[in-house]
Design an enzyme around this catalytic site. Structure first.
Site, PDB file in Angstrom:
ATOM      1  N   PRO A  71      17.791  28.619 106.783  1.00 25.14           N
ATOM      2  CA  PRO A  71      18.877  27.630 106.769  1.00 25.14           C
ATOM      3  C   PRO A  71      20.067  28.102 107.606  1.00 25.14           C
ATOM      4  O   PRO A  71      20.193  29.291 107.924  1.00 25.14           O
ATOM      5  CB  PRO A  71      19.249  27.534 105.278  1.00 25.14           C
ATOM      6  CG  PRO A  71      18.101  28.135 104.542  1.00 25.14           C
ATOM      7  CD  PRO A  71      17.495  29.151 105.451  1.00 25.14           C
ATOM      8  N   PRO A  72      20.958  27.191 107.959  1.00 26.70           N
ATOM      9  CA  PRO A  72      22.146  27.586 108.727  1.00 26.70           C
ATOM     10  C   PRO A  72      23.029  28.551 107.941  1.00 26.70           C
ATOM     11  O   PRO A  72      23.186  28.433 106.726  1.00 26.70           O
ATOM     12  CB  PRO A  72      22.862  26.253 108.979  1.00 26.70           C
ATOM     13  CG  PRO A  72      21.824  25.203 108.797  1.00 26.70           C
ATOM     14  CD  PRO A  72      20.874  25.725 107.790  1.00 26.70           C
TER      15      PRO A  72
ATOM     16  N   GLY B 173      22.393  34.261 108.659  1.00 23.79           N
ATOM     17  CA  GLY B 173      22.499  35.536 109.368  1.00 23.79           C
ATOM     18  C   GLY B 173      21.438  35.781 110.414  1.00 23.79           C
ATOM     19  O   GLY B 173      21.183  36.936 110.767  1.00 23.79           O
ATOM     20  N   LYS B 174      20.843  34.737 110.957  1.00 20.58           N
ATOM     21  CA  LYS B 174      19.800  34.928 111.979  1.00 20.58           C
ATOM     22  C   LYS B 174      20.396  35.507 113.257  1.00 20.58           C
ATOM     23  O   LYS B 174      19.868  36.473 113.824  1.00 20.58           O
ATOM     24  CB  LYS B 174      19.110  33.584 112.267  1.00 20.58           C
ATOM     25  CG  LYS B 174      18.424  32.981 111.058  1.00 20.58           C
ATOM     26  CD  LYS B 174      17.701  31.702 111.389  1.00 20.58           C
ATOM     27  CE  LYS B 174      18.658  30.591 111.756  1.00 20.58           C
ATOM     28  NZ  LYS B 174      19.505  30.184 110.632  1.00 20.58           N
ATOM     29  N   THR B 175      21.484  34.930 113.728  1.00 25.64           N
ATOM     30  CA  THR B 175      22.120  35.444 114.945  1.00 25.64           C
ATOM     31  C   THR B 175      22.725  36.819 114.708  1.00 25.64           C
ATOM     32  O   THR B 175      22.723  37.668 115.609  1.00 25.64           O
ATOM     33  CB  THR B 175      23.204  34.453 115.418  1.00 25.64           C
ATOM     34  OG1 THR B 175      22.630  33.152 115.556  1.00 25.64           O
ATOM     35  CG2 THR B 175      23.775  34.887 116.751  1.00 25.64           C
TER      36      THR B 175
ATOM     37  N   HIS C 290      34.122   8.118  83.825  1.00 24.80           N
ATOM     38  CA  HIS C 290      32.990   8.322  84.747  1.00 24.80           C
ATOM     39  C   HIS C 290      32.572   9.795  84.770  1.00 24.80           C
ATOM     40  O   HIS C 290      31.389  10.125  84.593  1.00 24.80           O
ATOM     41  CB  HIS C 290      33.390   7.853  86.153  1.00 24.80           C
ATOM     42  CG  HIS C 290      32.286   7.934  87.156  1.00 24.80           C
ATOM     43  ND1 HIS C 290      31.625   6.826  87.635  1.00 24.80           N
ATOM     44  CD2 HIS C 290      31.713   8.993  87.776  1.00 24.80           C
ATOM     45  CE1 HIS C 290      30.697   7.204  88.502  1.00 24.80           C
ATOM     46  NE2 HIS C 290      30.741   8.520  88.613  1.00 24.80           N
ATOM     47  N   GLU C 291      33.537  10.681  84.970  1.00 27.92           N
ATOM     48  CA  GLU C 291      33.214  12.106  85.030  1.00 27.92           C
ATOM     49  C   GLU C 291      32.775  12.636  83.667  1.00 27.92           C
ATOM     50  O   GLU C 291      31.904  13.505  83.577  1.00 27.92           O
ATOM     51  CB  GLU C 291      34.425  12.894  85.545  1.00 27.92           C
ATOM     52  CG  GLU C 291      34.850  12.552  86.958  1.00 27.92           C
ATOM     53  CD  GLU C 291      33.757  12.814  87.975  1.00 27.92           C
ATOM     54  OE1 GLU C 291      32.898  13.686  87.732  1.00 27.92           O
ATOM     55  OE2 GLU C 291      33.742  12.131  89.014  1.00 27.92           O
TER      56      GLU C 291
ATOM     57  N   HIS D 192      29.100  11.975  83.328  1.00 25.74           N
ATOM     58  CA  HIS D 192      28.286  13.021  83.966  1.00 25.74           C
ATOM     59  C   HIS D 192      28.198  14.257  83.075  1.00 25.74           C
ATOM     60  O   HIS D 192      27.111  14.826  82.874  1.00 25.74           O
ATOM     61  CB  HIS D 192      28.907  13.422  85.309  1.00 25.74           C
ATOM     62  CG  HIS D 192      28.714  12.415  86.391  1.00 25.74           C
ATOM     63  ND1 HIS D 192      27.483  11.939  86.769  1.00 25.74           N
ATOM     64  CD2 HIS D 192      29.616  11.794  87.204  1.00 25.74           C
ATOM     65  CE1 HIS D 192      27.627  11.062  87.752  1.00 25.74           C
ATOM     66  NE2 HIS D 192      28.911  10.960  88.034  1.00 25.74           N
TER      67      HIS D 192
ATOM     68  N   ASP E   9      26.476   8.989  93.745  1.00 29.85           N
ATOM     69  CA  ASP E   9      25.440   9.146  92.716  1.00 29.85           C
ATOM     70  C   ASP E   9      24.233   8.263  93.014  1.00 29.85           C
ATOM     71  O   ASP E   9      23.081   8.707  92.909  1.00 29.85           O
ATOM     72  CB  ASP E   9      26.008   8.782  91.338  1.00 29.85           C
ATOM     73  CG  ASP E   9      27.217   9.634  90.989  1.00 29.85           C
ATOM     74  OD1 ASP E   9      27.255  10.788  91.427  1.00 29.85           O
ATOM     75  OD2 ASP E   9      28.119   9.135  90.292  1.00 29.85           O
TER      76      ASP E   9
END
Length: 695
Positions: free
Chosen positions: A256-257, A260-262, A479-480, A483, A554
């Site tokens: 994934p971006p 640490g590949k570079t 609403h929250e 969740h 959502d």
């Protein structure tokens, strides 16, 4: 003393001359300015412009209108003659003896020559001019008539500009553009014919500017083992060749971006002590046909001359995308020609022994299979997101530059609060924490600054001054709270660690979860996660009797989950054990669906059924715990931010017994749990990941 200094300077200048060399410096008094042709070009341009806009000799002719010409000049018989030029302009010549009169004072100021007109006016057409002149002079005697002549003149300056200067300017611009396209001074090619030269930047062991080594790469232990073996092969080849081993031809870093590949490639450049060529996949792409393949050939030609060496191609998916099977699709011939040349150079009829290819990508699924095979990329090194121990090591690296840290800041505690973060995210957390501390004029970076930085990165910038009405704030709180209630009471849903109704970024409210880092997800887990996502919309419908647009995020995520269950994972009994997922990435170029219209209708029906079931589950949980939900919403309205222990006080312990505590409220819990083995804490924290659910 002055004489001694002069003698030393003279000796210093004479010694290189005796050895046949020029002195490395010039005396201050003898420096001469470098000649620059741009001054000559500027002078020529100014002279040409002066010729074009210079007023004619003898003064400037004054423009007038027909009424003045008729009333002041013709009526007083002051006009000696009229010259019509190019059927557009009439030049008026005033009799010399009349110029001294007051009405011609403006012409006297211009001091026209003896053969120059004093005035002119523009005519619409020759016929109209002649008719008006005839009407104005119809009562004049024959000897008082004004003679009219017609002339056709050419603008010599325009002719010179159009046929000489303008072509020269075009040639100059053409030369300038092609010099710029060739790369300029010090580039790969100073001439237009060198545009096909490779743009790779070479780092040599003697002149390398890279000071990164494997000590600077925290975590990634498995990937470093693979990479270190290649570096060790270059340093000590006899260790492997005496057993018949061969050096790998290539290694592909996949992940994934931000993982640490570079950075790994930089560490290889700093450790290998061999020539290191670095470039991006887009460096092969150019507007001219054939340039990409030419640059590939030139790159490998340079590499073979410097062998043994390493070539690093970052973002190789720019040229390594799988070749299409439809020859009429798009204009990808140039990219495919570049890829074909790369395949030939990596493992073709010729040999390139001693040249190792390193490449990095986060889109390995779309790369061409011929590029991925053994013999080209012998190794595929997966660089995944760091676990708890690796995050701790990464924090230690990025905390090193922060010289003033509070005593309560430890890499271990921060690693527990950042599950799912990549190395780049962790570097950003440390930098944001330092900026937040400086913004509040602190002398040290405290733990609270790091926690605020984590919230800033996950949820966005906090906007406490955003204008929200009391009714909207109540809706957001319920609403929250929906969740929070559903996710807390469902066993397989991701546990909530923090919920807020303070706007962040584009969201009016946000919730933070700690989902497990599991490799497999069951159908029950997916259903309960979708129910938790729909908890906010269900709370609005149950307790207000209306719904709002706050559930956009959502609904989007829930719909994607449901479609994935039906189309990819085969979790629908009607569709069956079928998967329409294309891991090769070729389906994005196809207009045809891999299923019929009837199957598409079935997929839509099953997706809606799954979402309806998850929504019903959310409403069932909220109805069962209605009183607790009201308490939670009211407390959220009062405090604006709630943590896991606040939910536990109202809703009780979670069904699975695991209560995630946020670092803000964890001090008492840490003292209670201090007697527990450290290994258990590490294992539990290793399976955590932060997720932001924002509306």
């Amino acid at each position: 003393m002055d004489n001694e200094v002069k003698e030393e300077k003279q000796t210093a200048q004479e010694e290189p001359k005796k050895q046949g060399k020029q002195p490395d410096f010039q005396p201050l008094g003898k420096k001469t300015p470098k000649f620059n042709m741009n001054w000559i070009y500027g002078i020529i341009a100014i002279v040409l412009l002066g010729f074009m806009f210079m007023s004619p000799m003898g003064g400037e002719t004054i423009e007038i209108q027909w009424p003045r010409f008729e009333n002041e000049m013709l009526s007083n018989h002051d006009v000696s003659r009229i010259v019509v030029v190019n059927k557009e302009k009439a030049e008026v010549f005033i009799k010399p003896e009349k110029l001294n009169e007051a009405r011609y004072a403006d012409a006297a100021k211009q001091k026209p020559g003896a053969y120059s007109p004093q005035y002119f006016f523009t005519i619409g057409s020759v016929e109209m001019f002649e008719k008006k002149l005839e009407d104005a002079t119809k009562d004049y005697a024959p000897n008082e008539q004004v003679p009219v002549s017609y002339e056709t003149r050419q603008n010599n300056m325009n002719t010179i500009f159009n046929w000489i200067i303008f072509p020269l300017l075009l040639i100059g611009v053409w030369i300038f553009i092609f010099r710029r396209m060739a790369g300029g001074a010090g580039g790969a090619g100073g001439q237009i014919f060198n545009i096909g030269k490779s743009r790779a930047k070479m780092f040599d062991k003697d002149t390398s500017e890279i000071k990164v080594d494997f000590k600077d790469v925290a975590g990634l232990e498995e990937a470093k083992v693979e990479i270190k073996e290649i570096v060790d092969f270059l340093k000590n080849p006899q260790k492997y060749t005496q057993l018949g081993g061969k050096i790998p031809k290539g290694a592909l870093l996949v992940g994934p971006p931000g993982t640490g590949k570079t950075l790994l490639a930089k560490a290889v450049a700093g450790e290998a002590h061999v020539p290191f060529f670095s470039l991006s996949g887009s460096d092969f792409v150019e507007m001219f046909v054939g340039v990409g393949a030419s640059r590939v050939r030139d790159l490998f030609k340079q590499a073979k001359e410097k062998a043994p060496c390493i070539i690093f191609i970052d973002e190789i998916d720019a040229i390594g995308r799988a070749r299409g099977k439809n020859p009429n699709w798009g204009a990808n011939d140039e990219r495919e020609n570049t890829l074909n040349q790369l395949l030939t150079e990596m493992d073709g009829f010729g040999t390139n022994s001693g040249v190792i290819i390193l490449a990095a990508t986060n889109r390995a699924d779309i790369l061409d299979r011929a590029l991925m095979r053994a013999g080209r990329f012998d190794r595929q090194i997966h660089v995944e997101l760091p676990d708890l121990n690796e995050r701790t090591d990464i924090f230690k690296v990025h905390l090193r530059p922060l010289t003033k840290l509070a005593s309560d800041v430890t890499a271990e505690s921060l690693a527990k609060q950042t599950p799912g973060f990549s190395g780049a995210d962790i570097a950003n957390v440390c930098n944001e924490a330092a900026l937040i501390a400086a913004r509040h004029d602190k002398q040290k970076v405290e733990k609270q600054d790091f926690l605020d930085a984590i919230d800033r990165i996950v949820g966005g910038l906090e906007k406490k001054n955003k204008i929200i009405s009391a009714e909207e704030k109540k809706t957001i709180a319920y609403h929250e709270a929906g969740h929070a209630t559903v996710s807390w009471m469902l066993e397989h849903a991701n546990p909530l660690i923090k919920v807020t109704i303070v706007p962040r970024g584009q969201a009016l409210g946000a919730a933070w979860y700690l989902p497990e880092e599991r490799q497999l997800t069951t159908k029950e887990q997916l259903m309960e996660e979708m129910a938790a996502l729909l908890g906010g919309r269900a709370a609005e419908e149950l307790f207000f009797g209306r719904i709002s647009t706050g559930a956009l995020n959502d609904l989007e995520r829930t719909t994607k989950h449901a479609y994935a269950m039906v189309c990819y994972y085969g979790m629908s009994p009607k569709v069956g054990n079928l998967s329409y997922y294309d891991s090769s990435g070729q389906s994005e170029y196809s207009f045809a669906k891999p299923y019929s219209e009837e199957t598409a209708r079935t997929i839509d029906e099953e997706t809606k059924r799954i979402i309806d079931e998850a929504y019903s589950k959310a409403k069932e949980v909220l109805t069962k715990y209605e009183d607790q939900h009201h308490q939670l919403a009211n407390l959220l309205l009062e405090r604006e931010v709630l943590f896991a222990e606040d939910l536990e006080k109202i809703l009780g312990p979670r069904p699975n017994g695991k209560t995630p505590y946020y670092e803000h409220q964890q001090k008492a819990a840490e003292q209670t749990d201090s007697a527990q083995p450290v290994e258990n804490n590490a294992v539990e924290s290793d399976n955590e990941k932060t997720e932001n659910s924002a509306e």
